[in-house]
Design an enzyme around this catalytic site. Sequence first.
Site, PDB file in Angstrom:
ATOM      1  NE  ARG A 294       6.055  62.349  23.050  1.00 34.37           N
ATOM      2  CZ  ARG A 294       5.718  62.147  21.785  1.00 34.37           C
ATOM      3  NH1 ARG A 294       5.920  63.126  20.906  1.00 34.37           N
ATOM      4  NH2 ARG A 294       5.218  61.001  21.384  1.00 34.37           N
ATOM      5  CE1 TYR A 438       7.589  57.718  31.191  1.00 33.30           C
ATOM      6  CE2 TYR A 438       5.932  56.253  32.089  1.00 33.30           C
ATOM      7  CZ  TYR A 438       6.801  57.303  32.257  1.00 33.30           C
ATOM      8  OH  TYR A 438       6.893  57.924  33.467  1.00 33.30           O
ATOM      9  CD  GLU A 439       3.426  59.798  27.316  1.00 34.18           C
ATOM     10  OE1 GLU A 439       3.140  60.381  26.255  1.00 34.18           O
ATOM     11  OE2 GLU A 439       2.576  59.221  28.020  1.00 34.18           O
ATOM     12  N   GLY A 440       6.860  57.720  23.713  1.00 33.41           N
ATOM     13  CA  GLY A 440       7.751  57.740  22.561  1.00 33.41           C
ATOM     14  C   GLY A 440       9.152  57.375  22.978  1.00 33.41           C
TER      15      GLY A 440
END
Length: 592
Positions: A294, A438-440
């Site tokens: 992240r 994306y990625e949370g």
Amino acid sequence: MTQYAVPLEDYRFVFDALGLGELTEFDGWDMAQQDVVQQIVQEAGRYGADILFPLNRQADEIGAKFENGVVTVPPGFQEAYAQFREGGWPALTGPVEYGGQGLPFYLQYILTEIMAATCMSFAQYTGLTHGAAMAIEAHASEELKALYLPKLISGEWSGTMCLTESHSGTDLGLIKTRAVPAKDGSYAITGGKIFISAGEHEMVDNIVHLVLAKLPDAPPGVRGISLFLVPKYLPDENGAPGARNGVSAGSIEHKMGMKGAVACVMNFEDATGWLVGEPHRGLHAMFTMMNVERLLLSAQGQGAAELAYQSSLAYARDRVQGRALSGAKYPTLAADPIIVHPDVRRMLLTMKAHAEGGRALALWVMKHVDIAERHPDPAEREKASDLVALMTPVVKVWLSDNGSEAANLGVQTFGGHGYIREWGMEQIVRDIRILQLYEGANGIQALDLVARKLPMKGGSLLLRLTDPIDAHIETYASSADHAEFIQPLVAIRAKLEQATALLRAKAESDPEELGAGSMDYLKIVGYAAQTFIWSKLAIEASERRGENAAFYSSKLATARFYIGKLLPFADAHLVGLEAGAEPLMALDAEYF
């Protein structure tokens, strides 16, 4: 048109201002001296500017194609990937015992930023391999590590993460993909995943998928998730790609941006896979890499901000329109360049502040990734790890939001031309928009900060940020020369303490207050961290001003702009936090 040159001087300055040279004292990193780092950054910049940047526009225009289960990448990508491998870039931070160069992780961030600035679509094909290798190194068996890590680290093979399903995004406890044990110790994986970046392409000999799935005896929810390694081709007895595994791409998404990259629907039909880590501990294994991934992903926002700033600056210097309010600045021209206008300067300085400040903030956190990895003192490793855990959601939101803002300001600086495709600015807006999702998604990141990170270890994680802020304030508290960069930090530090107490008090009476205040609180943390970094940069610049007057004067002016024009927005977030959940939750759902 868009323009990019690697900001070598800024990287050199940040290296010194943040003390990145201190990492050379750790075992195995003695080679990471500034001259070596500068050579690496310069070569990465050459690769990005000369090889990737010319591909960026046509990748957007032509896009990736999908036919009969095969992905065709845009023209030039295959050759660019070959040069990526030849340059040793996949191995930059990989472990030496598996063929890596073993350099500090912060260099991976710099490489990611440069690649994102020059061709964000291409970067999608390389980014997750690093994370897949990290998870395999930390949790897989020795046999799997010996077979897969050398191929991933060399870039001969690539990696993916397969988490999301059509009915299950952030709530991974709902996944339906199943893993059935086989007699030979492998597992048969069956299910479908969506949004899989670089899930299918022909630039590498094999693709290694890390897949979340549930065993037959899995407990419900996230506690029942396991992690499996599933290759596209099953390695033969010599470790070369052999028979095709039961994994294929069913389709690719038609996206708003990054059209040269693919987000695949991946189908697993009794695909052979191997367990990575312990049964039902898949999230633990996956999260080994998630904080770092992240942080690296946030470099895409940084790259967008840098590209938008450089392109807008060149345009603002060249485009003539109107006269300065105080009188003509270029009387020999028919009109003044638009850089003379205050509002254009506001936009340029906002982009510049996001680009330079965000870069330094992210590299400060990445420095602590490296400290957590190699510091000889376990207590210092733990402190650094706690800071990374706290700051990961903050950096992800901060750089993605600011990168998107910078891209939009770039369009605004170009005026009507910014809205036209051939100028390239609108592509930056479309490409970077995914980073907030994306990625949370960013809302989930904010909730993670307040609901998970703040309570951890008795609430001590926040001290990992406030302690260095307090130490910095104490160091320069009596310095009149630096007061303009210390007093604003003192003020935002107090607001952070106020916001923390307020959020905790509200949440005690109503759990909805955590969600209602999460984004406002995260932004206040972001402003505190960014102000701390700008204070460090400004003081360093003021003490070096005689060396390169133009560069350091620019750095000081940008710091003053941030303090005077951007930092006051933190007050609005404090007011929003004080308003609480009532304005959000009062309206019944049927009345929306």
